[in-house]
Structure formats: structure tokens, C-alpha cells
Design a protein around this motif. Sequence first.
Motif, PDB file in Angstrom:
ATOM      1  N   ILE A 191      26.755  40.883  33.861  1.00  9.89           N
ATOM      2  CA  ILE A 191      26.920  40.160  34.177  1.00  9.89           C
ATOM      3  C   ILE A 191      28.372  41.192  34.260  1.00  9.89           C
ATOM      4  CG2 ILE A 191      27.650  39.509  32.140  1.00  9.89           C
ATOM      5  CD1 ILE A 191      27.907  37.529  34.982  1.00  9.89           C
ATOM      6  N   VAL A 192      28.622  42.322  33.291  1.00  5.97           N
ATOM      7  CA  VAL A 192      29.860  43.119  33.056  1.00  5.97           C
ATOM      8  C   VAL A 192      30.225  43.772  34.382  1.00  5.97           C
ATOM      9  CG1 VAL A 192      30.781  44.791  31.576  1.00  5.97           C
ATOM     10  CG2 VAL A 192      29.386  42.976  30.059  1.00  5.97           C
ATOM     11  N   ALA A 193      29.036  44.639  34.580  1.00  2.00           N
ATOM     12  CA  ALA A 193      29.706  45.092  36.309  1.00  2.00           C
ATOM     13  C   ALA A 193      29.779  44.171  37.761  1.00  2.00           C
ATOM     14  CB  ALA A 193      28.072  45.717  36.529  1.00  2.00           C
ATOM     15  N   GLU A 194      29.073  43.244  37.665  1.00  2.00           N
ATOM     16  CA  GLU A 194      29.408  42.260  38.772  1.00  2.00           C
ATOM     17  C   GLU A 194      30.818  41.671  38.545  1.00  2.00           C
ATOM     18  OE1 GLU A 194      26.584  38.762  38.224  1.00  2.00           O
ATOM     19  OE2 GLU A 194      24.640  40.361  38.235  1.00  2.00           O
ATOM     20  N   GLN A 195      31.312  41.319  37.085  1.00  2.00           N
ATOM     21  CA  GLN A 195      32.564  40.265  37.003  1.00  2.00           C
ATOM     22  C   GLN A 195      33.658  42.217  36.797  1.00  2.00           C
ATOM     23  OE1 GLN A 195      33.782  37.293  33.833  1.00  2.00           O
ATOM     24  NE2 GLN A 195      31.831  36.703  34.785  1.00  2.00           N
ATOM     25  N   LEU A 196      33.130  43.351  36.541  1.00  2.00           N
ATOM     26  CA  LEU A 196      34.378  43.981  37.067  1.00  2.00           C
ATOM     27  C   LEU A 196      34.590  44.202  39.006  1.00  2.00           C
ATOM     28  CD1 LEU A 196      33.317  46.628  34.195  1.00  2.00           C
ATOM     29  CD2 LEU A 196      35.915  45.512  34.189  1.00  2.00           C
ATOM     30  N   GLN A 197      33.686  44.032  39.239  1.00  2.00           N
ATOM     31  CA  GLN A 197      33.287  43.956  39.897  1.00  2.00           C
ATOM     32  C   GLN A 197      34.766  43.211  41.273  1.00  2.00           C
ATOM     33  OE1 GLN A 197      29.895  44.554  42.537  1.00  2.00           O
ATOM     34  NE2 GLN A 197      30.919  44.110  44.813  1.00  2.00           N
ATOM     35  N   ALA A 198      34.479  42.017  40.533  1.00  2.00           N
ATOM     36  CA  ALA A 198      34.891  40.974  40.187  1.00  2.00           C
ATOM     37  C   ALA A 198      36.619  40.958  40.312  1.00  2.00           C
ATOM     38  CB  ALA A 198      34.387  39.097  40.306  1.00  2.00           C
ATOM     39  N   TRP A 199      36.500  41.354  39.856  1.00  2.00           N
ATOM     40  CA  TRP A 199      38.170  41.893  39.264  1.00  2.00           C
ATOM     41  C   TRP A 199      39.189  42.535  39.713  1.00  2.00           C
ATOM     42  CZ3 TRP A 199      39.852  45.988  36.608  1.00  2.00           C
ATOM     43  CH2 TRP A 199      41.471  45.924  36.385  1.00  2.00           C
ATOM     44  N   LEU A 200      38.068  43.903  40.255  1.00  2.00           N
ATOM     45  CA  LEU A 200      38.955  44.719  40.629  1.00  2.00           C
ATOM     46  C   LEU A 200      39.180  44.378  42.091  1.00  2.00           C
ATOM     47  CD1 LEU A 200      36.328  48.277  40.230  1.00  2.00           C
ATOM     48  CD2 LEU A 200      38.788  47.396  39.353  1.00  2.00           C
ATOM     49  N   LEU A 201      37.833  43.593  43.008  1.00  2.00           N
ATOM     50  CA  LEU A 201      38.585  42.775  44.215  1.00  2.00           C
ATOM     51  C   LEU A 201      39.537  42.351  44.565  1.00  2.00           C
ATOM     52  CD1 LEU A 201      35.439  41.540  45.627  1.00  2.00           C
ATOM     53  CD2 LEU A 201      36.611  43.360  46.532  1.00  2.00           C
ATOM     54  N   ALA A 202      39.481  41.600  43.213  1.00  2.00           N
ATOM     55  CA  ALA A 202      40.941  40.479  43.049  1.00  2.00           C
ATOM     56  C   ALA A 202      42.290  40.908  43.247  1.00  2.00           C
ATOM     57  CB  ALA A 202      40.986  39.554  41.781  1.00  2.00           C
ATOM     58  N   VAL A 203      42.315  42.205  42.313  1.00  4.08           N
ATOM     59  CA  VAL A 203      43.415  43.045  41.741  1.00  4.08           C
ATOM     60  C   VAL A 203      43.473  43.657  43.102  1.00  4.08           C
ATOM     61  CG1 VAL A 203      44.739  45.125  40.486  1.00  4.08           C
ATOM     62  CG2 VAL A 203      43.701  43.413  39.464  1.00  4.08           C
ATOM     63  N   GLY A 204      42.745  43.892  44.390  1.00  2.89           N
ATOM     64  CA  GLY A 204      42.867  44.925  45.143  1.00  2.89           C
ATOM     65  C   GLY A 204      43.451  44.191  46.104  1.00  2.89           C
ATOM     66  N   GLU A 205      42.801  43.261  46.332  1.00  6.52           N
ATOM     67  CA  GLU A 205      43.629  41.987  46.629  1.00  6.52           C
ATOM     68  C   GLU A 205      44.745  41.491  47.265  1.00  6.52           C
ATOM     69  OE1 GLU A 205      40.883  39.290  47.898  1.00  6.52           O
ATOM     70  OE2 GLU A 205      39.048  41.074  48.758  1.00  6.52           O
ATOM     71  N   GLY A 206      44.959  41.997  45.458  1.00  2.00           N
ATOM     72  CA  GLY A 206      46.210  41.146  45.447  1.00  2.00           C
ATOM     73  C   GLY A 206      46.681  39.752  44.410  1.00  2.00           C
ATOM     74  N   ASP A 207      45.400  38.938  45.132  1.00  2.00           N
ATOM     75  CA  ASP A 207      44.665  37.562  44.576  1.00  2.00           C
ATOM     76  C   ASP A 207      45.042  37.625  43.062  1.00  2.00           C
ATOM     77  OD1 ASP A 207      44.311  37.036  47.122  1.00  2.00           O
ATOM     78  OD2 ASP A 207      42.482  37.241  47.003  1.00  2.00           O
ATOM     79  N   ALA A 208      44.956  38.384  42.488  1.00  2.35           N
ATOM     80  CA  ALA A 208      45.423  37.739  40.376  1.00  2.35           C
ATOM     81  C   ALA A 208      46.972  37.824  39.972  1.00  2.35           C
ATOM     82  CB  ALA A 208      44.302  38.424  40.617  1.00  2.35           C
ATOM     83  N   SER A 209      46.857  36.284  40.194  1.00  3.34           N
ATOM     84  CA  SER A 209      47.868  36.278  38.654  1.00  3.34           C
ATOM     85  C   SER A 209      47.901  36.879  37.505  1.00  3.34           C
ATOM     86  CB  SER A 209      48.632  35.481  38.835  1.00  3.34           C
ATOM     87  OG  SER A 209      47.691  34.067  38.537  1.00  3.34           O
ATOM     88  N   VAL A 210      48.768  37.225  36.886  1.00  5.34           N
ATOM     89  CA  VAL A 210      48.689  37.264  35.932  1.00  5.34           C
ATOM     90  C   VAL A 210      47.751  36.707  34.526  1.00  5.34           C
ATOM     91  CG1 VAL A 210      49.672  38.156  33.554  1.00  5.34           C
ATOM     92  CG2 VAL A 210      51.021  38.866  36.026  1.00  5.34           C
ATOM     93  N   ASP A 211      47.346  35.729  35.111  1.00  6.16           N
ATOM     94  CA  ASP A 211      46.915  33.987  34.427  1.00  6.16           C
ATOM     95  C   ASP A 211      45.988  35.057  34.924  1.00  6.16           C
ATOM     96  OD1 ASP A 211      49.338  33.394  32.568  1.00  6.16           O
ATOM     97  OD2 ASP A 211      49.750  31.522  34.301  1.00  6.16           O
ATOM     98  N   ALA A 212      45.116  34.494  35.443  1.00  2.00           N
ATOM     99  CA  ALA A 212      44.319  35.254  36.319  1.00  2.00           C
ATOM    100  C   ALA A 212      43.415  36.214  35.651  1.00  2.00           C
ATOM    101  CB  ALA A 212      43.977  34.611  37.778  1.00  2.00           C
ATOM    102  N   GLN A 213      44.199  36.996  36.038  1.00  2.31           N
ATOM    103  CA  GLN A 213      43.573  38.781  35.185  1.00  2.31           C
ATOM    104  C   GLN A 213      44.132  38.659  33.639  1.00  2.31           C
ATOM    105  OE1 GLN A 213      46.040  42.412  36.582  1.00  2.31           O
ATOM    106  NE2 GLN A 213      46.353  40.891  38.674  1.00  2.31           N
ATOM    107  N   MET A 214      43.864  37.799  32.809  1.00  2.00           N
ATOM    108  CA  MET A 214      43.503  37.672  31.830  1.00  2.00           C
ATOM    109  C   MET A 214      42.720  36.849  31.285  1.00  2.00           C
ATOM    110  SD  MET A 214      45.944  39.966  30.276  1.00  2.00           S
ATOM    111  CE  MET A 214      46.150  39.281  28.820  1.00  2.00           C
ATOM    112  N   GLN A 215      42.543  36.092  31.968  1.00  3.68           N
ATOM    113  CA  GLN A 215      41.697  34.710  31.784  1.00  3.68           C
ATOM    114  C   GLN A 215      40.184  36.173  32.218  1.00  3.68           C
ATOM    115  OE1 GLN A 215      41.854  31.336  34.620  1.00  3.68           O
ATOM    116  NE2 GLN A 215      42.534  30.440  32.807  1.00  3.68           N
TER     117      GLN A 215
END
Length: 64
Positions: A23-47
Amino acid sequence: MPLDPAVVRALRQAVEEESQPPIVAEQLQAWLLAVGEGDASVDAQMQIYDVLRQQIKLDGDDAN
């Protein structure tokens, strides 16, 4: 924009080599996608960071 397949493979390989839950790889992948697309606010990134931090096994953790 999807992640390069080589990045996804490298994430999965690194997670496996470090004996982390898949699950760590899956969540890292989701995080990278969100950051790369600019969809992740600072709060979302911290979560996401907090969830990942809780899932990563460290040396000395009890294996309940």
C-alpha cells in the motif's frame, strides 16, 4: 498526466526491497500524481504524508 511506467516500477521495487507494505507504493504513486497535476493542496499533501508515515514499518517496530 499519468506517471511514467518506469517510475511506478521503481516505486514498487523500492517498497518491496525495503519490506514495506505494498500500500505504501500505491499511496506514493497517488501522491506523486496529485502533486504532478497540481491537485494537492498543502493540507491534502500533509494528510497523505501522515497516512504514509503511519504505514511505513521502521526497524524496531513491534511485529504484532
